[in-house]
Design an enzyme around this catalytic site. Structure first.
Site, PDB file in Angstrom:
ATOM      1  N   HIS A   1      -9.469   6.362  -5.202  1.00  0.00           N
ATOM      2  CA  HIS A   1     -10.682   6.837  -5.866  1.00  0.00           C
ATOM      3  C   HIS A   1     -10.931   8.237  -5.322  1.00  0.00           C
ATOM      4  O   HIS A   1     -10.946   8.428  -4.105  1.00  0.00           O
ATOM      5  CB  HIS A   1     -11.897   5.970  -5.504  1.00  0.00           C
ATOM      6  CG  HIS A   1     -11.863   4.594  -6.054  1.00  0.00           C
ATOM      7  ND1 HIS A   1     -12.521   4.250  -7.208  1.00  0.00           N
ATOM      8  CD2 HIS A   1     -11.269   3.461  -5.606  1.00  0.00           C
ATOM      9  CE1 HIS A   1     -12.333   2.962  -7.448  1.00  0.00           C
ATOM     10  NE2 HIS A   1     -11.566   2.462  -6.478  1.00  0.00           N
TER      11      HIS A   1
ATOM     12  N   HIS B   1      -4.557   2.139  -5.611  1.00  0.00           N
ATOM     13  CA  HIS B   1      -5.151   3.262  -6.323  1.00  0.00           C
ATOM     14  C   HIS B   1      -6.086   4.021  -5.404  1.00  0.00           C
ATOM     15  O   HIS B   1      -6.677   3.451  -4.496  1.00  0.00           O
ATOM     16  CB  HIS B   1      -5.889   2.813  -7.596  1.00  0.00           C
ATOM     17  CG  HIS B   1      -6.926   1.761  -7.381  1.00  0.00           C
ATOM     18  ND1 HIS B   1      -6.621   0.441  -7.106  1.00  0.00           N
ATOM     19  CD2 HIS B   1      -8.286   1.829  -7.409  1.00  0.00           C
ATOM     20  CE1 HIS B   1      -7.748  -0.256  -6.981  1.00  0.00           C
ATOM     21  NE2 HIS B   1      -8.764   0.567  -7.155  1.00  0.00           N
TER      22      HIS B   1
END
Length: 192
Positions: free
Chosen positions: A179, A177
């Site tokens: 950020h 993922h």
């Protein structure tokens, strides 16, 4: 014993330079999850300075990353919290969605704007360091989506993209993922 001391209502002294500062012995007050204090001498009242020990205090994210690495969940293929958000089992404030990825607000923002971009299909892409040539398209799509949503969120003055990788990279969820952080002047170096 130290945990008991930190949770008590007694006062402890934290050395900041040469001047001890008295603070309530509340773990959250002394060591907020968003701020790391490392190698800080901690002394209980009445203890000689020589009795104090240096200790490293971890943020909540650091502790979660260490626990995730120690549990061996990185390569189990078990559903992650992000899989549950993608499947709508867990609610999230979705900012963007297409067939390849999902962007949603972080539940513990580190800046005025903080969102995550995750691939919808993990397919072994638990960490950036485990990427293979077949992942090039999805990795490029994640970056393109990050900048697209950043513009949508009004981050024209700039933003930062962070990918935590492994235990030392402070990765606590083993589903790759990004950020995306912005909405204020960020400092450098980031969290070193």
């Amino acid at each position: 014993m130290l945990a008991t001391l930190l949770r008590s209502t007694a006062r402890v002294h934290i050395s900041r330079g040469r001047v001890p500062v008295s603070q309530p012995a509340n773990f959250r007050t002394l060591f907020p999850a968003k701020k790391k204090i490392s190698q800080s001498p901690v002394c209980a009242p009445g203890l000689a300075r020589s009795s104090c020990r240096n200790l490293t205090v971890m943020s909540g994210e650091e502790a979660a990353a260490k626990a995730a690495a120690a549990s061996g969940i990185a390569d189990t293929g078990a559903p992650t919290i992000f899989d549950k958000i993608i499947s709508k089992e867990i609610p999230a404030e979705v900012l963007f969605e297409d067939d390849k990825c999902l962007a949603f607000r972080d539940i513990s923002p580190q800046a005025p704007t903080h969102f995550l971009v995750v691939p919808k299909v993990r397919a072994g892409l638990t960490q950036l360091s485990k990427a293979v040539p077949e992942n090039i398209d999805v990795l490029g799509h994640l970056l393109f989506t990050a900048q697209k949503v950043a513009k949508q969120e009004g981050l024209e003055q700039g933003f930062r993209i962070v990918i935590n990788d492994g235990e030392h990279g402070c990765q606590s969820v083993y589903h790759l993922h990004l950020h995306v952080i912005g909405g204020k002047q960020l400092s450098w170096p980031p969290g070193c």
